[in-house]
Structures are given as structure tokens and as C-alpha cells.
Design a protein around this motif. Structure first.
Motif, PDB file in Angstrom:
ATOM      1  N   ASP A  12     -30.512  25.500 -17.022  1.00 40.79           N
ATOM      2  CA  ASP A  12     -30.987  26.482 -16.043  1.00 40.79           C
ATOM      3  C   ASP A  12     -31.706  25.782 -14.897  1.00 40.79           C
ATOM      4  O   ASP A  12     -31.507  26.126 -13.722  1.00 40.79           O
ATOM      5  CB  ASP A  12     -31.923  27.481 -16.725  1.00 40.79           C
ATOM      6  N   GLN A  13     -32.521  24.787 -15.246  1.00 40.70           N
ATOM      7  CA  GLN A  13     -33.219  24.031 -14.205  1.00 40.70           C
ATOM      8  C   GLN A  13     -32.225  23.276 -13.316  1.00 40.70           C
ATOM      9  O   GLN A  13     -32.391  23.205 -12.099  1.00 40.70           O
ATOM     10  CB  GLN A  13     -34.201  23.051 -14.846  1.00 40.70           C
ATOM     11  N   ARG A  14     -31.193  22.711 -13.943  1.00 38.15           N
ATOM     12  CA  ARG A  14     -30.184  21.969 -13.174  1.00 38.15           C
ATOM     13  C   ARG A  14     -29.490  22.889 -12.171  1.00 38.15           C
ATOM     14  O   ARG A  14     -29.308  22.518 -10.996  1.00 38.15           O
ATOM     15  CB  ARG A  14     -29.156  21.370 -14.135  1.00 38.15           C
ATOM     16  N   VAL A  15     -29.105  24.094 -12.605  1.00 42.07           N
ATOM     17  CA  VAL A  15     -28.434  25.038 -11.706  1.00 42.07           C
ATOM     18  C   VAL A  15     -29.349  25.419 -10.548  1.00 42.07           C
ATOM     19  O   VAL A  15     -28.936  25.445  -9.384  1.00 42.07           O
ATOM     20  CB  VAL A  15     -27.993  26.299 -12.489  1.00 42.07           C
ATOM     21  N   ARG A  16     -30.613  25.699 -10.855  1.00 43.61           N
ATOM     22  CA  ARG A  16     -31.560  26.089  -9.815  1.00 43.61           C
ATOM     23  C   ARG A  16     -31.787  24.960  -8.807  1.00 43.61           C
ATOM     24  O   ARG A  16     -31.901  25.197  -7.604  1.00 43.61           O
ATOM     25  CB  ARG A  16     -32.896  26.502 -10.442  1.00 43.61           C
ATOM     26  N   PRO A  56     -25.926  34.596  -8.745  1.00 40.47           N
ATOM     27  CA  PRO A  56     -26.341  35.582  -7.720  1.00 40.47           C
ATOM     28  C   PRO A  56     -27.854  35.707  -7.573  1.00 40.47           C
ATOM     29  O   PRO A  56     -28.378  35.742  -6.455  1.00 40.47           O
ATOM     30  CB  PRO A  56     -25.718  36.884  -8.226  1.00 40.47           C
ATOM     31  N   THR A  57     -28.571  35.743  -8.686  1.00 44.22           N
ATOM     32  CA  THR A  57     -30.031  35.882  -8.625  1.00 44.22           C
ATOM     33  C   THR A  57     -30.687  34.647  -8.020  1.00 44.22           C
ATOM     34  O   THR A  57     -31.583  34.746  -7.170  1.00 44.22           O
ATOM     35  CB  THR A  57     -30.600  36.123 -10.041  1.00 44.22           C
ATOM     36  N   ILE A  58     -30.220  33.468  -8.444  1.00 41.53           N
ATOM     37  CA  ILE A  58     -30.805  32.216  -7.943  1.00 41.53           C
ATOM     38  C   ILE A  58     -30.541  32.062  -6.450  1.00 41.53           C
ATOM     39  O   ILE A  58     -31.423  31.692  -5.671  1.00 41.53           O
ATOM     40  CB  ILE A  58     -30.250  31.013  -8.728  1.00 41.53           C
ATOM     41  N   VAL A  59     -29.304  32.347  -6.033  1.00 42.44           N
ATOM     42  CA  VAL A  59     -28.952  32.241  -4.605  1.00 42.44           C
ATOM     43  C   VAL A  59     -29.782  33.224  -3.779  1.00 42.44           C
ATOM     44  O   VAL A  59     -30.259  32.893  -2.683  1.00 42.44           O
ATOM     45  CB  VAL A  59     -27.447  32.505  -4.399  1.00 42.44           C
ATOM     46  N   ALA A  60     -29.976  34.429  -4.304  1.00 44.58           N
ATOM     47  CA  ALA A  60     -30.777  35.435  -3.583  1.00 44.58           C
ATOM     48  C   ALA A  60     -32.215  34.951  -3.391  1.00 44.58           C
ATOM     49  O   ALA A  60     -32.798  35.116  -2.303  1.00 44.58           O
ATOM     50  CB  ALA A  60     -30.762  36.756  -4.345  1.00 44.58           C
TER      51      ALA A  60
END
Length: 418
Positions: free
Chosen positions: A180-184, A215-219
């Protein structure tokens, strides 16, 4: 930016020798630093001093001194130097490169003296048949046996059964957190790059396309991007409005000067006509003095208007500089954030790979077989090491030297070999 280190009655050569000795005592290097080759995640303490030949003093570069991290690309980002290759080099080589780059870029007559020492080695990782697998700080002269001790020692046979399920759950949980941290971090890096380029939006990285969390992270990152650019835009618009008001004030003052000059010309004409009459006694001297005072007052107002124009022009110049500073401050902050994001991303990727290995280890058939085996199972050691950008796995023994960034694997030997 510079701060004098010392001054006194000593000769230039004596001061140079004394100060070099002081620097060597103040900035001690690790005994192994000259032979150690830097890599990503290594943290360095950099201090720079410059000998001022004309003044006969040393000056400390306080704006540059500090702690720096070698980025995932193997470079250091140093103010006034830029991106400097560091991976594969020793601290002495980096110090020389920094001094030469500063002298070349800033056209200095004397080369600044740079001191580079290890603040923190990049960590090492250990997985497999140890009590506490994970990431640990590296220390010099580390061996496989010492690393196993740091990780709590070899796992006992009696612990295999209950520990097997615990390890699997822990590894999966840590994997989810690290992934999750890597994606963020990947999305954050894309947002920072867009912000640096002045773009109003950005595309999600291809590495994470299709991820349900995207979608949430990009937002969230779009909100930060919009806020950054909006804040800068509002500040620049406010400064432009201020410059517009000041420019209008200058134009108004210039018109007043023109009108005032006309009044001065009329007053001087009147004074010129009164002068001969006063000399002949046809006009009282008081009237002559009043005319002279009127001319002086009118000319004084012109000077006041011109002073006000200069003040307004200075305010315009300051507003222009404030606009440049605002843009530079944002760019500098974004550059620092990107460097930190790269370092965090590299660390997250290493953790993800380590947790994958732990999951695979926890589901290894040899592990299951060891649960019912009364004898202590035979263990095999190996090191996963990155050399010149290539990762390889090498067999190891308890006395094998471990390097920063190494991943130590402690595995059960195959059943056939026991």
C-alpha cells in the motif's frame, strides 16, 4: 550563507595548517569509510569549508552542510552542485567531487574543502529460520552469524508449528502495508513530477494500473496538486495586482509632476516680471519674497512626487522578486519531497520483496516436514546482493561478511540432504 570559522595574527600558511588539523579532528571518518562503496539509502553527513585567501580566514558553508541520503538512482542532490553520482564511490571520492564541482560552478579561486562521513549505513535484511526476521541497521564487520544473533537467533524446532501460522499471517499483513505504501509513493511521485512541470493533472503510473486502491489515492494527491498550484496562483495574482496599483500610482504622480512644472514655469515668469519692478522701488520687497517662496514650494512638491515614484518603483521590484521567490520556494520544496519519496519508494519496494520471501518461506514444504522432526534441521545460508545494478544470490556460511543492503536467507535444507 557563509560564516567565518577563525581569524588571527597567524600567517596564511600557519592558519591553513592549523585549520586543516582542526577539521580532521572535528570530522573523524570511520576506519572503513575510505574502502566502503556507497549505495542507495546510505546517509552521509557533509560539511564544507572554504579558505578565503584575501581575508585569510576559513568560511563555513552552513547552507550546504547537513545530512544527505543517496537516492535510488545512486546520486546525491547537493545545493549548488545538483545531482552528483555517489553509488560505487567512497566518501573520499564524493568529497573531492563536491569540492571540485563547487569551485567550477561558482568560479571560486580556492577549492572548498568537503568532509563526507557515514551517518548511517543502508540496512540489511534477514528472512527465514530466525526468531525475528526483518530489516535491521547495518554495522561494520557484520557476519551472517552476527546478523542471525541480531535477529534473535535460530528458530527452535519446537516453535515451528505455532510459529508457521504466525509468520504467514505476519508476512501477509506486512506485505499489504508495504505494498500500500509503495502504491501511494508511486502516485505521489507522479503528482510531484506534474507539479514541478506546472501541469494541472497527472496520469497514474503504469506500474499500478488497475489497482482498486488507485482512485482514492489519486484523488488525494490531486487535492494536494490543486492546493499547491492554487496557493501559488493566488500569491502571484496578488503580487501582480500590487504591481498594477503601484504602476497606476507612478503614472498619476508623473501627471502631477507635469502640472506642477507648469505652475513652476508660471511662478518663475511672474518672479521675473516682479524683479525689475522691485529694483526700481515700484513693488514692495515682501511681494518679491512671496514670489520666490512660491517657486521654491512648487519645486519642492515636484521633488516629493519624484521621491514617491522611486519608492513605488522599488516596491514593484520587490513584488517581482517576491513572485520569483515564491516559485523557487515551491520548486525547491517539491524537489526535496521527490528525493525523499524516491528513497521511501526504494525502501518500500525492498520490504515488499522481503515479505514475499517470508510468505514463500512460511509455505515451504520443508518447513512443514520439520514440524514432526525431532532433530534440529540443517540450515542453509545465502546472500542476495546487488552489484552494479545486478542482483545475484550467493551461498554463504556463518562467517561470511554481510554488506549493507544484503538480504540474508536462512532456509531449511531439502529433506533429501538431511
Amino acid at each position: 550563507m557563509f560564516e567565518a570559522l577563525s581569524s588571527g595574527p597567524l600567517s596564511g600558511r600557519s592558519r591553513l595548517m592549523a585549520t586543516c588539523l582542526a577539521l580532521s579532528l572535528a570530522f573523524p571518518q570511520l576506519a572503513t569509510a575510505d574502502e566502503y562503496h556507497l549505495g542507495s539509502q546510505d546517509k552521509l553527513t557533509i560539511r564544507i569549508a572554504e579558505w578565503q585567501t584575501v581575508e585569510g580566514t576559513f568560511r563555513d558553508w552552513t547552507a550546504v552542510n547537513g545530512q544527505y541520503t543517496v537516492g535510488p538512482s545512486g546520486t546525491l542532490s547537493v545545493p549548488f552542485v545538483g545531482e552528483l553520482p555517489a553509488a560505487g564511490k567512497t566518501t573520499a571520492e564524493v568529497a573531492t567531487a563536491i569540492g571540485e564541482a563547487l569551485q567550477r560552478k561558482l568560479a571560486l579561486s580556492d577549492k572548498p574543502e568537503a568532509s563526507v562521513e557515514m551517518a548511517q549505513f543502508r540496512p540489511f535484511y534477514i528472512s527465514g529460520e530466525v526468531q525475528n526476521p526483518g530489516q535491521f541497521p547495518y554495522v561494520p564487520d557484520l557476519t551472517v552469524l552476527k546478523a542471525i544473533s541480531v535477529a534473535g537467533g535460530i528458530r527452535r524446532s519446537a516453535d515451528y508449528g505455532p510459529q508457521l501460522g504466525k509468520d504467514l499471517v505476519t508476512a501477509k499483513g506486512n506485505f499489504d502495508i508495504s505494498d500500500d505504501q509503495r502504491v501511494r509513493l508511486l502516485v505521489r511521485r507522479a503528482r510531484i513530477d506534474a507539479d514541478l512541470a506546472g501541469k494541472t493533472s497527472f496520469q497514474a503510473p503504469k506500474e499500478v494500473e488497475g489497482d482498486p486502491r488507485l482512485p482514492t489515492i489519486v484523488a488525494d494527491e490531486m487535492t494536494i496538486l490543486t492546493a499547491d498550484q492554487k496557493a501559488l496562483k493566488l500569491k502571484l495574482e496578488a503580487l501582480d495586482d500590487l504591481k498594477g496599483v503601484l504602476q497606476a500610482e507612478i503614472e498619476s504622480l508623473q501627471k502631477k509632476i507635469v502640472n506642477q512644472q507648469k505652475q513652476v514655469d508660471l511662478a518663475q515668469q511672474q518672479l521675473a516680471s516682479i524683479g525689475p519692478l522691485a529694483q526700481k522701488g515700484l513693488v514692495a520687497n515682501a511681494r518679491l519674497l512671496d514670489s520666490q517662496q512660491s517657486v521654491t514650494d512648487l519645486q519642492g512638491k515636484i521633488l516629493d512626487y519624484e521621491t514617491a515614484i522611486l519608492t513605488a518603483k522599488q516596491a514593484i521590484s520587490k513584488a517581482t522578486q517576491d513572485a520569483i521567490d515564491a516559485q523557487n520556494t515551491l520548486s525547491s520544496s517539491l524537489a526535496a519531497d521527490r528525493q525523499q519519496t524516491e528513497a521511501d519508494l526504494n525502501e518500500a519496494a525492498l520490504k515488499v520483496n522481503m515479505q514475499k520471501g517470508l510468505i514463500a518461506q512460511a509455505t515451504d514444504p520443508a518447513m512443514t516436514a520439520a514440524i514432526t522432526n525431532d532433530q534440529q534441521p540443517t540450515l542453509l545460508y545465502s546472500l542476495v546482493r546487488n552489484v552494479d545494478g545486478k542482483t545475484s544470490e550467493i551461498a554463504a556460511k556463518e562467517e561470511t561478511q554481510v554488506l549493507p543492503g544484503d538480504v540474508i536467507k536462512v532456509k531449511l535444507a531439502p529433506l533429501a540432504s538431511q
